[in-house]
Design a protein around this motif. Structure first.
Motif, PDB file in Angstrom:
ATOM      1  N   TYR A   1      15.291 -62.049 -27.925  1.00  0.00           N
ATOM      2  CA  TYR A   1      14.444 -60.323 -26.946  1.00  0.00           C
ATOM      3  C   TYR A   1      14.381 -59.717 -28.756  1.00  0.00           C
TER       4      TYR A   1
ATOM      5  N   SER B   1      13.122 -57.565 -31.579  1.00  0.00           N
ATOM      6  CA  SER B   1      12.204 -57.900 -32.429  1.00  0.00           C
ATOM      7  C   SER B   1      12.649 -57.354 -33.295  1.00  0.00           C
ATOM      8  N   LYS B   2      13.544 -56.936 -33.924  1.00  0.00           N
ATOM      9  CA  LYS B   2      13.888 -56.860 -35.090  1.00  0.00           C
ATOM     10  C   LYS B   2      14.176 -57.650 -36.251  1.00  0.00           C
TER      11      LYS B   2
ATOM     12  N   CYS C   1       3.568 -61.719 -34.690  1.00  0.00           N
ATOM     13  CA  CYS C   1       2.838 -60.217 -34.776  1.00  0.00           C
ATOM     14  C   CYS C   1       2.660 -60.010 -33.172  1.00  0.00           C
TER      15      CYS C   1
ATOM     16  N   ILE D   1       6.421 -59.763 -30.941  1.00  0.00           N
ATOM     17  CA  ILE D   1       6.515 -58.555 -31.497  1.00  0.00           C
ATOM     18  C   ILE D   1       6.148 -56.665 -30.633  1.00  0.00           C
ATOM     19  N   SER D   2       4.749 -57.063 -30.292  1.00  0.00           N
ATOM     20  CA  SER D   2       4.293 -56.627 -30.091  1.00  0.00           C
ATOM     21  C   SER D   2       3.701 -56.599 -28.080  1.00  0.00           C
TER      22      SER D   2
ATOM     23  N   PHE E   1       6.908 -57.420 -26.743  1.00  0.00           N
ATOM     24  CA  PHE E   1       8.916 -56.912 -26.758  1.00  0.00           C
ATOM     25  C   PHE E   1       8.470 -55.405 -27.014  1.00  0.00           C
ATOM     26  N   THR E   2       7.285 -54.755 -27.923  1.00  0.00           N
ATOM     27  CA  THR E   2       7.530 -53.649 -28.089  1.00  0.00           C
ATOM     28  C   THR E   2       7.527 -53.061 -26.426  1.00  0.00           C
ATOM     29  N   GLU E   3       5.601 -53.187 -25.760  1.00  0.00           N
ATOM     30  CA  GLU E   3       5.342 -53.386 -24.765  1.00  0.00           C
ATOM     31  C   GLU E   3       6.303 -53.170 -23.698  1.00  0.00           C
TER      32      GLU E   3
ATOM     33  N   GLU F   1      10.078 -52.678 -24.018  1.00  0.00           N
ATOM     34  CA  GLU F   1      10.398 -51.740 -23.870  1.00  0.00           C
ATOM     35  C   GLU F   1      10.414 -50.614 -24.042  1.00  0.00           C
ATOM     36  N   ASP F   2       9.184 -50.029 -24.202  1.00  0.00           N
ATOM     37  CA  ASP F   2       8.450 -48.520 -23.810  1.00  0.00           C
ATOM     38  C   ASP F   2       8.291 -48.650 -22.372  1.00  0.00           C
TER      39      ASP F   2
END
Length: 208
Positions: free
Chosen positions: A57, A59-60, A165, A168-169, A171-173, A175-176
């Motif tokens: 997990y 994302s970078k 892509c 990544i989206s 994982f970003t959601e 994390e937020d």
């Protein structure tokens, strides 16, 4: 977090890319194709990085992988143009060996159905020169074998880019959402009013 469909698919695609790249690397080593060998080596490292990022997990790492896949597609498009001699390129040059040897693709002499015969050369020449090696009976010319390898790499890279892509989206959601919940809990802990624990003592008179 469980294994969502996008994440599992990306892991599977990275594994396929690793297997395809290792297979290609072996035959490039056999043909002493130093430029593709270097490219395959970098590709294997980045794919491993992307695979690690997907599993852990990170994302970078997946962002690095997605950027590299775009470059990898461009490189394989160049290889297709090189072997098909598009735009003035010639497959008979020493470009793939950094101009340090006359070796060509391993598939040129060992392709499906190819029969390799050494033709006697003049005394002033050596048998290592490819000009004096006869190859006949090939079911598929070596340039088309190389083109199919590059086409497979492009297909896997494009699909991998799309799923990278998407992951990544996701994982970003996630994390937020975790940051929001953590911030809300912290605010509640520090700002909720607390009841006083002090007990007021009053004198009591006892009547006889």
């Amino acid at each position: 977090m469980g294994c969502c469909s996008g994440r599992c698919t990306l892991i599977f695609l990275c594994t396929l890319q690793l297997l395809a790249s290792l297979e290609r690397q072996i035959f490039d080593f056999l043909g002493y194709q130093w430029v593709p060998i270097l490219g395959n080596f970098l590709h294997i490292i980045i794919v491993i990085l992307g695979l690690f990022g997907t599993i852990q997990y990170r994302s970078k790492y997946i962002v690095v992988y997605s950027i590299w896949t775009a470059l990898w597609v461009a490189w394989n498009v160049f290889l297709i143009c090189f072997y098909l001699e598009v735009g003035g390129l010639s497959k008979d040059t020493d470009l793939m060996t950094f101009n340090i040897s006359m070796h060509r693709s391993w598939w040129r002499e060992h392709g499906p159905g190819c029969v390799r015969r050494e033709v006697p050369a003049p005394a002033s020449r050596t048998l290592e020169d490819h000009t004096y090696i006869s190859v006949t009976g090939c079911m598929l010319e070596f340039q088309y074998v190389e083109v199919m390898h590059s086409a497979l790499q492009i297909l896997l890279a494009l699909v991998g880019f799309v799923y990278a892509c998407y992951v990544i989206s996701v994982f970003t959601e996630e994390e937020d959402s975790f940051d929001f919940i953590g911030g809300l809990d912290s605010y509640t802990y520090h700002h909720c009013p607390q009841k006083s624990s002090r007990v007021q003592l009053k004198p009591v008179c006892l009547s006889k």
